[in-house]
Design an enzyme around this catalytic site. Structure first.
Site, PDB file in Angstrom:
ATOM      1  N   LYS A  48      36.124  28.345  36.359  1.00 30.44           N
ATOM      2  CA  LYS A  48      36.976  28.034  35.200  1.00 30.44           C
ATOM      3  C   LYS A  48      37.410  26.569  35.249  1.00 30.44           C
ATOM      4  O   LYS A  48      37.381  25.864  34.229  1.00 30.44           O
ATOM      5  CB  LYS A  48      38.189  28.978  35.162  1.00 30.44           C
ATOM      6  CG  LYS A  48      37.788  30.380  34.750  1.00 30.44           C
ATOM      7  CD  LYS A  48      38.869  31.427  34.987  1.00 30.44           C
ATOM      8  CE  LYS A  48      38.280  32.816  34.710  1.00 30.44           C
ATOM      9  NZ  LYS A  48      39.173  33.918  35.047  1.00 30.44           N
ATOM     10  N   GLN A  92      45.078  34.761  37.284  1.00 29.52           N
ATOM     11  CA  GLN A  92      43.857  35.453  37.706  1.00 29.52           C
ATOM     12  C   GLN A  92      44.206  36.840  38.247  1.00 29.52           C
ATOM     13  O   GLN A  92      45.030  36.970  39.158  1.00 29.52           O
ATOM     14  CB  GLN A  92      43.133  34.613  38.774  1.00 29.52           C
ATOM     15  CG  GLN A  92      41.808  35.170  39.219  1.00 29.52           C
ATOM     16  CD  GLN A  92      40.748  35.158  38.108  1.00 29.52           C
ATOM     17  OE1 GLN A  92      40.645  34.206  37.345  1.00 29.52           O
ATOM     18  NE2 GLN A  92      39.985  36.228  38.002  1.00 29.52           N
ATOM     19  N   ASP A 115      44.180  34.491  27.822  1.00 22.40           N
ATOM     20  CA  ASP A 115      43.399  35.685  28.165  1.00 22.40           C
ATOM     21  C   ASP A 115      43.533  36.769  27.101  1.00 22.40           C
ATOM     22  O   ASP A 115      42.777  37.733  27.105  1.00 22.40           O
ATOM     23  CB  ASP A 115      43.903  36.262  29.500  1.00 22.40           C
ATOM     24  CG  ASP A 115      42.958  35.966  30.643  1.00 22.40           C
ATOM     25  OD1 ASP A 115      41.767  35.704  30.368  1.00 22.40           O
ATOM     26  OD2 ASP A 115      43.412  36.011  31.795  1.00 22.40           O
TER      27      ASP A 115
END
Ligand code: NAP
Length: 276
Positions: A48, A92, A115
């Site tokens: 990422k 995460q 997200d």
């Protein structure tokens, strides 16, 4: 049968995004937080950050020790929520078992929730209103669009009902006017239901789970799974070799949905920073 090449589409979309970012008044900023040492999570985070660098997105990486407390994680999220340099926040997952991920996600303002996991963004998706959609299902929609597959009126079957993949996937397809069936581990006659799918999406987490007898002739088969086969090789939820000749379109693993997920994260970050 045509293979939908997620790697190529991803490269094309990233090039377009890079150009948009070059011309944007403000460079987007993404904060990525990892708690603990999970090796797979570390690889995802590294990829990422690398994607941010390629596209001109500022990235801020925070590595917290595995024994961090809930308060330490939430204090960092609160600080990033206030930080004007940070447009997107990515926590995460999974977090170490002693931490409450739902409570932590609640600290991310929905406007920075790249997200698309917050209750607000999931609610907007349910209402078919503009919000931030989860990256993996959004990537699948872009793949369908790019291949010229319009879900309207088609029967889409989604195997899997997780909040990060299966449910948002089903809602995106419903919003695109598909007739949607969601299957899960308690579904009866799974094979028969799958055989009625014009578009079959596998998000199960089981290597080569979808076999030839579950696929209708000419169906579009999208494989979200990332698993290891008996030889330790990466494979999807679909038995690609067994199924491919029956399909009109199919995504491979690797090189299918996977590369699209990070590209959609970049896209969501750009949107939070640069779109009104
Ligand atoms: P998950 O949270 O474990 O959900 C799996 C779903 O599959 C559950 O809803 C489960 O049903 C269902 N299921 C399990 N066994 C089944 C069976 N025998 N028959 C029918 N349904 C069954 O997994 P996830 O996070 O959604 O991820 C799914 C897969 O996608 C994994 O391989 C993951 O690694 C991969 N993934 C890939 C990407 C990417 O970028 N390509 C991103 C995220 C995830 P119940 O709800 O009844 O338990």
């Amino acid at each position: 049968m045509k293979i939908i090449d997620g790697k190529a589409l991803s490269a094309q979309l990233r090039a377009e995004l890079k150009e948009k970012i070059e011309h944007a008044k403000k460079k987007p900023g993404l904060a990525v937080i990892i708690v603990g040492e999970d090796p797979a999570s570390r690889i995802y985070v590294r990829n990422k950050i690398k994607a941010c660098e390629e596209l001109g997105i500022r990235s801020y990486a925070y590595e917290l020790p595995a024994l961090s407390t809930q308060k330490e994680v939430e204090d960092l999220l609160d600080k990033l929520a206030m930080d004007e340099e940070v447009d997107g926040i990515l926590l995460q997952l999974p977090l170490p078992a002693h931490l409450d991920s739902d409570a932590a996600i609640k600290r991310i303002p929905h406007s920075k929730d790249v997200d698309g996991f917050s209750a607000q963004n999931l609610g907007l998706l349910l209402q078919n209103k503009q919000g931030i959609a989860a990256c993996t299902p959004l990537g699948v929609m872009k793949m369908l669009e790019n291949a010229g597959i319009d879900p309207a009126g088609k029967h889409a079957v989604v195997i899997g009902r997780s909040e990060t993949v299966g449910k948002p996937m089903a809602l995106l397809l419903l919003n695109a006017n598909a007739t949607v069936t969601i299957c899960h581990s308690k579904t009866r006659d799974l094979e028969a239901i799958c055989r009625t799918a014009d578009i079959l999406i596998a998000a199960v987490g089981k290597a080569k789970f979808v076999k030839e007898n579950m696929v209708k002739e000419g169906a579009v088969v999208i494989d979200v799974g990332i698993n290891r086969d008996e030889n330790g090789k990466i494979c999807g939820d679909v038995d690609f070799e067994e199924v491919k000749e029956k399909t009109s379109f199919i995504t491979p693993v690797p090189g299918g949905v996977g590369p699209m997920t990070i590209t959609m994260l970049m896209y969501n970050t750009y949107r939070t920073a640069c779109e009104e």
